[in-house]
Scaffold this motif. Structure first.
Motif, PDB file in Angstrom:
ATOM      1  N   SER A 146       0.827  -1.226   0.000  1.00  0.00           N
ATOM      2  CA  SER A 146       0.000   0.000   0.000  1.00  0.00           C
ATOM      3  C   SER A 146       0.850   1.260   0.000  1.00  0.00           C
ATOM      4  O   SER A 146       0.594   2.208   0.738  1.00  0.00           O
ATOM      5  N   ILE A 147       1.863   1.258  -0.829  1.00  0.00           N
ATOM      6  CA  ILE A 147       2.721   2.434  -0.974  1.00  0.00           C
ATOM      7  C   ILE A 147       2.116   3.311  -2.059  1.00  0.00           C
ATOM      8  O   ILE A 147       1.824   2.853  -3.161  1.00  0.00           O
ATOM      9  N   ARG A 148       1.935   4.576  -1.749  1.00  0.00           N
ATOM     10  CA  ARG A 148       1.337   5.506  -2.709  1.00  0.00           C
ATOM     11  C   ARG A 148       2.269   5.730  -3.891  1.00  0.00           C
ATOM     12  O   ARG A 148       3.435   6.066  -3.734  1.00  0.00           O
ATOM     13  N   PHE A 149       1.731   5.576  -5.068  1.00  0.00           N
ATOM     14  CA  PHE A 149       2.427   5.934  -6.299  1.00  0.00           C
ATOM     15  C   PHE A 149       2.113   7.400  -6.574  1.00  0.00           C
ATOM     16  O   PHE A 149       0.947   7.788  -6.669  1.00  0.00           O
ATOM     17  N   VAL A 150       3.136   8.220  -6.675  1.00  0.00           N
ATOM     18  CA  VAL A 150       2.935   9.641  -6.930  1.00  0.00           C
ATOM     19  C   VAL A 150       2.796   9.875  -8.428  1.00  0.00           C
ATOM     20  O   VAL A 150       3.680   9.511  -9.202  1.00  0.00           O
ATOM     21  N   MET A 151       1.668  10.455  -8.808  1.00  0.00           N
ATOM     22  CA  MET A 151       1.461  10.847 -10.202  1.00  0.00           C
ATOM     23  C   MET A 151       2.122  12.211 -10.361  1.00  0.00           C
ATOM     24  O   MET A 151       1.640  13.214  -9.851  1.00  0.00           O
ATOM     25  N   SER A 152       3.237  12.220 -11.036  1.00  0.00           N
ATOM     26  CA  SER A 152       4.039  13.424 -11.164  1.00  0.00           C
ATOM     27  C   SER A 152       3.851  13.998 -12.564  1.00  0.00           C
ATOM     28  O   SER A 152       4.435  13.521 -13.531  1.00  0.00           O
ATOM     29  N   HIS A 153       3.029  15.027 -12.660  1.00  0.00           N
ATOM     30  CA  HIS A 153       2.692  15.608 -13.959  1.00  0.00           C
ATOM     31  C   HIS A 153       3.736  16.652 -14.332  1.00  0.00           C
ATOM     32  O   HIS A 153       3.846  17.695 -13.680  1.00  0.00           O
ATOM     33  N   SER A 154       4.496  16.366 -15.386  1.00  0.00           N
ATOM     34  CA  SER A 154       5.583  17.268 -15.767  1.00  0.00           C
ATOM     35  C   SER A 154       5.898  17.194 -17.250  1.00  0.00           C
ATOM     36  O   SER A 154       7.055  17.217 -17.634  1.00  0.00           O
ATOM     37  N   LYS A 155       4.861  17.089 -18.053  1.00  0.00           N
ATOM     38  CA  LYS A 155       5.014  16.895 -19.490  1.00  0.00           C
ATOM     39  C   LYS A 155       5.831  15.650 -19.740  1.00  0.00           C
ATOM     40  O   LYS A 155       5.384  14.561 -19.452  1.00  0.00           O
ATOM     41  N   ASP A 156       7.072  15.761 -20.217  1.00  0.00           N
ATOM     42  CA  ASP A 156       7.872  14.585 -20.551  1.00  0.00           C
ATOM     43  C   ASP A 156       9.079  14.392 -19.644  1.00  0.00           C
ATOM     44  O   ASP A 156       9.887  13.493 -19.858  1.00  0.00           O
ATOM     45  N   ILE A 201      -4.342   8.838  -2.992  1.00  0.00           N
ATOM     46  CA  ILE A 201      -3.839   9.187  -4.320  1.00  0.00           C
ATOM     47  C   ILE A 201      -3.114  10.515  -4.188  1.00  0.00           C
ATOM     48  O   ILE A 201      -3.653  11.475  -3.636  1.00  0.00           O
ATOM     49  N   TYR A 202      -1.913  10.583  -4.687  1.00  0.00           N
ATOM     50  CA  TYR A 202      -1.057  11.756  -4.522  1.00  0.00           C
ATOM     51  C   TYR A 202      -0.607  12.235  -5.898  1.00  0.00           C
ATOM     52  O   TYR A 202      -0.037  11.461  -6.665  1.00  0.00           O
ATOM     53  N   LEU A 203      -0.888  13.501  -6.192  1.00  0.00           N
ATOM     54  CA  LEU A 203      -0.469  14.082  -7.473  1.00  0.00           C
ATOM     55  C   LEU A 203       0.391  15.303  -7.231  1.00  0.00           C
ATOM     56  O   LEU A 203       0.094  16.121  -6.368  1.00  0.00           O
ATOM     57  N   ARG A 204       1.435  15.426  -8.046  1.00  0.00           N
ATOM     58  CA  ARG A 204       2.270  16.630  -8.021  1.00  0.00           C
ATOM     59  C   ARG A 204       2.241  17.227  -9.419  1.00  0.00           C
ATOM     60  O   ARG A 204       2.595  16.575 -10.389  1.00  0.00           O
ATOM     61  N   PHE A 205       1.829  18.466  -9.491  1.00  0.00           N
ATOM     62  CA  PHE A 205       1.743  19.175 -10.762  1.00  0.00           C
ATOM     63  C   PHE A 205       2.964  20.089 -10.882  1.00  0.00           C
ATOM     64  O   PHE A 205       3.095  21.061 -10.152  1.00  0.00           O
TER      65      PHE A 205
END
Length: 90
Positions: free
Chosen positions: A22-32, A45-49
């Protein structure tokens, strides 16, 4: 919580371990710049923009924010807690 920097983390075995523990996968939004995937591996759910165009130097359109707002509502309805951060962007 794990924010990946290499696509090898998106393979089957690492993802199974994240889910198992149950380790959170960070959705790291940074184009490419960094690998991006919308993977849910825990209740949280963890997101970084970081910016959709230029890393740390671009803004998010209202349309893009609405797309993510709909995703957040869906995830919330399915029992997830969402953490979203705008980091080093304009």
């Amino acid at each position: 919580m794990l924010e990946i920097r290499h696509p090898s983390w998106l393979e089957k075995d690492p993802l199974e371990l994240l889910r198992f523990y149950s380790i959170r996968f960070v959705m790291s939004h940074s184009k490419d710049r960094f690998p991006y995937a919308e993977l849910i591996t825990s209740k949280h759910i963890y997101l970084r923009f970081h910016g959709p165009g230029a890393l740390y130097a671009s803004d998010y359109s209202e349309q893009m924010l609405k797309i993510y707002a709909r995703k957040f509502l869906h995830w919330q309805k399915t029992g997830h807690e969402i953490w979203a951060f705008f980091n080093n962007d304009i």
